[in-house]
Every structure is written in C-alpha cells, then in structure tokens.
Design a protein around this motif. Structure first.
Motif, PDB file in Angstrom:
ATOM      1  N   TYR A  42       0.832  -1.205   0.000  1.00 12.09           N
ATOM      2  CA  TYR A  42       0.000   0.000   0.000  1.00 12.09           C
ATOM      3  C   TYR A  42       0.868   1.257   0.000  1.00 12.09           C
ATOM      4  O   TYR A  42       0.636   2.182  -0.780  1.00 12.09           O
ATOM      5  N   ILE A  43       1.899   1.261   0.846  1.00 15.24           N
ATOM      6  CA  ILE A  43       2.777   2.432   0.921  1.00 15.24           C
ATOM      7  C   ILE A  43       3.537   2.620  -0.387  1.00 15.24           C
ATOM      8  O   ILE A  43       3.698   3.752  -0.867  1.00 15.24           O
ATOM      9  N   LEU A  44       3.993   1.538  -0.986  1.00 16.54           N
ATOM     10  CA  LEU A  44       4.739   1.650  -2.242  1.00 16.54           C
ATOM     11  C   LEU A  44       3.852   2.030  -3.422  1.00 16.54           C
ATOM     12  O   LEU A  44       4.351   2.475  -4.449  1.00 16.54           O
ATOM     13  N   SER A  45       2.542   1.876  -3.300  1.00  9.89           N
ATOM     14  CA  SER A  45       1.655   2.212  -4.406  1.00  9.89           C
ATOM     15  C   SER A  45       1.152   3.650  -4.350  1.00  9.89           C
ATOM     16  O   SER A  45       0.463   4.089  -5.266  1.00  9.89           O
ATOM     17  N   ILE A  46       1.510   4.394  -3.312  1.00  5.45           N
ATOM     18  CA  ILE A  46       1.082   5.787  -3.207  1.00  5.45           C
ATOM     19  C   ILE A  46       1.840   6.629  -4.227  1.00  5.45           C
ATOM     20  O   ILE A  46       3.060   6.564  -4.316  1.00  5.45           O
ATOM     21  N   VAL A  47       1.114   7.409  -5.003  1.00  4.62           N
ATOM     22  CA  VAL A  47       1.719   8.274  -6.006  1.00  4.62           C
ATOM     23  C   VAL A  47       1.790   9.685  -5.433  1.00  4.62           C
ATOM     24  O   VAL A  47       0.764  10.305  -5.159  1.00  4.62           O
ATOM     25  N   PRO A  48       3.009  10.199  -5.240  1.00  2.00           N
ATOM     26  CA  PRO A  48       3.117  11.557  -4.695  1.00  2.00           C
ATOM     27  C   PRO A  48       2.748  12.600  -5.744  1.00  2.00           C
ATOM     28  O   PRO A  48       3.160  12.505  -6.902  1.00  2.00           O
ATOM     29  N   HIS A  49       1.972  13.561  -5.348  1.00  4.75           N
ATOM     30  CA  HIS A  49       1.614  14.662  -6.242  1.00  4.75           C
ATOM     31  C   HIS A  49       1.247  15.877  -5.403  1.00  4.75           C
ATOM     32  O   HIS A  49       1.015  15.792  -4.208  1.00  4.75           O
ATOM     33  N   SER A  50       1.209  17.017  -6.037  1.00  4.59           N
ATOM     34  CA  SER A  50       0.919  18.256  -5.315  1.00  4.59           C
ATOM     35  C   SER A  50      -0.318  18.949  -5.863  1.00  4.59           C
ATOM     36  O   SER A  50      -0.472  20.155  -5.707  1.00  4.59           O
ATOM     37  N   ALA A  51      -1.188  18.219  -6.496  1.00 10.09           N
ATOM     38  CA  ALA A  51      -2.357  18.822  -7.125  1.00 10.09           C
ATOM     39  C   ALA A  51      -3.259  19.509  -6.109  1.00 10.09           C
ATOM     40  O   ALA A  51      -3.729  20.630  -6.344  1.00 10.09           O
ATOM     41  N   SER A  52      -3.490  18.888  -4.959  1.00 11.22           N
ATOM     42  CA  SER A  52      -4.395  19.506  -3.984  1.00 11.22           C
ATOM     43  C   SER A  52      -3.782  20.775  -3.394  1.00 11.22           C
ATOM     44  O   SER A  52      -4.488  21.761  -3.171  1.00 11.22           O
ATOM     45  N   CYS A  53      -2.485  20.787  -3.146  1.00  8.35           N
ATOM     46  CA  CYS A  53      -1.832  21.992  -2.627  1.00  8.35           C
ATOM     47  C   CYS A  53      -1.914  23.127  -3.638  1.00  8.35           C
ATOM     48  O   CYS A  53      -2.197  24.268  -3.280  1.00  8.35           O
ATOM     49  N   GLU A  54      -1.646  22.815  -4.886  1.00 14.00           N
ATOM     50  CA  GLU A  54      -1.694  23.858  -5.913  1.00 14.00           C
ATOM     51  C   GLU A  54      -3.107  24.381  -6.093  1.00 14.00           C
ATOM     52  O   GLU A  54      -3.303  25.569  -6.364  1.00 14.00           O
ATOM     53  N   ARG A  55      -4.089  23.534  -5.930  1.00 14.17           N
ATOM     54  CA  ARG A  55      -5.479  23.969  -6.036  1.00 14.17           C
ATOM     55  C   ARG A  55      -5.802  24.971  -4.930  1.00 14.17           C
ATOM     56  O   ARG A  55      -6.456  25.986  -5.157  1.00 14.17           O
ATOM     57  N   VAL A  56      -5.322  24.696  -3.711  1.00 15.62           N
ATOM     58  CA  VAL A  56      -5.558  25.600  -2.582  1.00 15.62           C
ATOM     59  C   VAL A  56      -4.908  26.951  -2.849  1.00 15.62           C
ATOM     60  O   VAL A  56      -5.509  28.006  -2.629  1.00 15.62           O
ATOM     61  N   PHE A  57      -3.660  26.953  -3.336  1.00 17.67           N
ATOM     62  CA  PHE A  57      -2.982  28.211  -3.621  1.00 17.67           C
ATOM     63  C   PHE A  57      -3.690  28.992  -4.731  1.00 17.67           C
ATOM     64  O   PHE A  57      -3.770  30.217  -4.684  1.00 17.67           O
ATOM     65  N   LEU A  58      -4.215  28.287  -5.711  1.00 16.93           N
ATOM     66  CA  LEU A  58      -4.956  28.956  -6.782  1.00 16.93           C
ATOM     67  C   LEU A  58      -6.207  29.634  -6.235  1.00 16.93           C
ATOM     68  O   LEU A  58      -6.508  30.781  -6.581  1.00 16.93           O
TER      69      LEU A  58
END
Length: 69
Positions: A42-58
């Motif tokens: 499960y931990i190895l299948s997590i895909v790191p991304h910053s989409a939610s953070c960038e959405r908040v800043f937008l």
C-alpha cells in the motif's frame, strides 16, 4: 512484526537493486498473516503529487490577489 524485526524467514531475503524492486520483494513474501505485506504494498503504491496543494494556492490567489472587476 516480530519476524520482520528479527529478519527471520520469509523477511530475510536480500533485495538486489539490479534485478528486483521493493514492490517485487513484498510480492514474493508469503506469510500466513500478510498484514505487513499489505501495508508495504500500500505504501509503495502511493503516487506523490501536489495537485491539492496547488489547487488551494490557486483559490487563495483568487480570493486575495488582484482581480479585475
């Protein structure tokens, strides 16, 4: 967990960078209670991304930035 901590069978297999990945190593582990294997996969299948953070800043930029009305 005790077997993993003490590096007992089946958790004593060596990972070679040349021919295995961490995901394949966890898939090879066969144990009666496979909770640790499920957690590792499960931990190895997590895909790191910053989409939610960038959405908040937008949204914040839209609220507090210069807007033409």
């Amino acid at each position: 967990m005790h077997k993993y901590k003490l590096r007992l069978e089946p958790y004593n297999k060596v990972i070679r960078d040349s021919d295995e990945t961490s995901m394949l190593w966890w898939l090879v582990i066969n144990n009666t209670s496979n909770y640790l294997q499920e957690l590792g996969l499960y931990i190895l299948s997590i895909v790191p991304h910053s989409a939610s953070c960038e959405r908040v800043f937008l949204i914040l930029r839209w609220f507090y930035g210069k807007r033409k009305l």
